[in-house]
Motif scaffolding. Structure first.
Motif, mmCIF file in Angstrom:
data_model
loop_
_atom_site.group_PDB
_atom_site.id
_atom_site.type_symbol
_atom_site.label_atom_id
_atom_site.label_comp_id
_atom_site.label_asym_id
_atom_site.label_seq_id
_atom_site.Cartn_x
_atom_site.Cartn_y
_atom_site.Cartn_z
ATOM 1 N N LEU A 133 0.784 -1.162 0.050
ATOM 2 C CA LEU A 133 0.051 -0.020 0.031
ATOM 3 C C LEU A 133 0.586 1.352 -0.014
ATOM 4 N N CYS A 167 2.804 1.819 -3.191
ATOM 5 C CA CYS A 167 1.605 2.361 -4.441
ATOM 6 C C CYS A 167 1.329 3.641 -4.168
ATOM 7 N N THR A 219 -8.975 5.030 -1.409
ATOM 8 C CA THR A 219 -7.722 5.646 -1.217
ATOM 9 C C THR A 219 -7.340 7.186 -0.886
ATOM 10 N N GLY A 264 -7.290 7.766 2.658
ATOM 11 C CA GLY A 264 -6.226 6.708 3.011
ATOM 12 C C GLY A 264 -5.422 7.295 4.143
ATOM 13 N N ALA A 298 -3.540 0.851 -5.222
ATOM 14 C CA ALA A 298 -3.694 1.106 -4.066
ATOM 15 C C ALA A 298 -4.820 0.951 -3.000
ATOM 16 N N ILE A 337 -5.465 -2.581 -2.081
ATOM 17 C CA ILE A 337 -4.536 -2.928 -0.810
ATOM 18 C C ILE A 337 -5.319 -2.692 0.525
ATOM 19 N N LEU A 338 -5.456 -1.262 0.368
ATOM 20 C CA LEU A 338 -6.209 -0.569 1.296
ATOM 21 C C LEU A 338 -7.361 -1.137 1.983
#
Length: 384
Positions: free
Chosen positions: A90, A93, A192, A195, A330, A333-334
């Motif tokens: 993460l 990215c 994101t 995030g 990202a 993954i987050l």
């Protein structure tokens, strides 16, 4: 809240206010303001609660720990290994996206000053200088971030003031895409854009003298600032640009050029704002990566600096013109790292009745179920 806590809230807000400021108008404009803002508010609520779960897990683990140590304390070695893998993927990215965006802006700024910088030179210059500031420590980032955030907000207010007279009711009402499935697919990019969770363990350690309530308020205030900024920004941009223009945008500088065509000085203010937004986001994410590496490898500052920034820089050099694509990766993954991992941590801590006197995120099992459903919604949005 004291100055230090306010600064920490601004680090949270600054971490979120970055690539999202550039990406949100580009992905939401086609769906209209009503649906776009509704989805954004939902995602802000879900991410804020997930952040509170991570805060609970961090405090119950003893505080003052990196996510690597929190995962080991709550999920064991296997959970620690999975968490670290997700975290590194993460952060790298996100840093790639910020380096790409910042490099694009630096090249454009250099051209305006009569200098010629290639994309590679701009990205390397930005990474080396901004990374050096991060290596100076959380205190240095906090103090600089307060100043940058103040300038950034002033430039945003100026931009909005000058853009509002040009807002077209016709543009605001335009909906060029009624496909709600396509709207849901933007959820990862929006997620994101909020995030900021990766900085929470670092800020808990930095504010070790704060009460649990102060830390909770820090998270909530820090998450609401980006939402307000995003909503005003989306309204102003959509009101000033036509749907045809949005479809032609491919990177950061395209958005800048569209406004500079109307007024060069508005474009300059806007460039300042977006540049600072990217910089504050870079600081937050890079700080999380730097402290994670420091916690995990226990090396000196110089070695930790090299470990932290070589890979993101190399990735950005290989991913030219992939700004939105990197943000999308990202986001996927987050979802795992920022929703499912804190959920697993808190579930285990509550089941084992660990440190029950410490902060407990509101809502009980109902909100835990909401967080699970929210995470599944974000994953589904990527596979439908």
């Amino acid at each position: 809240m004291n100055i230090k806590m306010i600064g920490s809230s601004l680090i949270i807000a600054g971490t979120a206010l970055g690539a999202g400021m550039l990406a949100i108008p580009m992905v939401l404009a086609q769906f209209g303001l009503v649906y776009g803002t509704s989805l954004m508010v939902l995602i802000c609520f879900g991410t804020t609660y997930a952040a509170l779960l991570l805060l609970e897990a961090t405090l119950k683990s003893g505080g003052g720990l990196g996510l690597n140590s929190v995962a080991r304390e709550t999920l064991g070695k296997k959970g620690q290994f999975i968490t670290n893998g997700l975290l590194y993927a993460l952060l790298i990215c996100l840093l790639m996206a910020y380096i790409l965006g910042a490099g694009d802006l630096i090249s454009k700024l250099a051209a305006n000053l009569g200098l010629t910088l290639t994309a590679v030179q701009s990205q390397v210059l930005f990474t080396v200088l901004a990374g050096a500031i991060v290596a100076c420590g959380t205190g240095a980032v906090d103090k600089l971030n307060r100043l940058l955030f103040l300038v950034m907000l002033c430039s945003l207010v100026l931009t909005l003031v000058f853009l509002m007279p040009g807002v077209s009711t016709y543009n605001l009402q335009q909906v060029t895409n009624n496909d709600h499935v396509e709207l849901i697919k933007t959820s990862a990019i929006l997620f994101t854009s909020f995030g900021f969770m990766v900085v929470i363990p670092t800020l808990v350690s930095y504010n070790h003298e704060a009460t649990d309530k102060q830390l909770r308020n820090m998270v909530i205030i820090g998450s609401l600032i980006p939402l307000v900024c995003y909503l005003f920004w989306l309204f102003a941009v959509v009101g000033n640009l036509s749907p045809e223009q949005f479809r032609s945008f491919h990177n950061v500088s395209d958005l800048m050029v569209a406004f500079e065509a109307r007024s060069p000085w508005v474009g300059s203010i806007l460039t300042t704002f977006t540049g600072l937004a990217l910089l504050t986001s870079f600081f937050g994410v890079a700080m999380a990566l730097f402290n994670q590496n420091k916690d995990m490898f226990n090396q000196n500052t110089a070695v930790t600096y090299g470990i932290s920034f070589i890979l993101p820089l190399a990735g950005s050099l290989l991913a030219a013109d992939k700004f939105l694509a990197v943000l999308n990766y990202a986001g996927i993954i987050l979802v795992f790292l920022a929703v499912f991992v804190p959920l697993a941590m808190v579930h285990k801590q509550r089941f084992m009745k660990i440190a029950e006197d410490k902060y407990r995120a509101e809502g009980g099992n109902v909100m835990l179920m909401f967080s699970l459903v929210f995470g599944c919604f974000l994953l589904i949005s990527q596979v439908i």
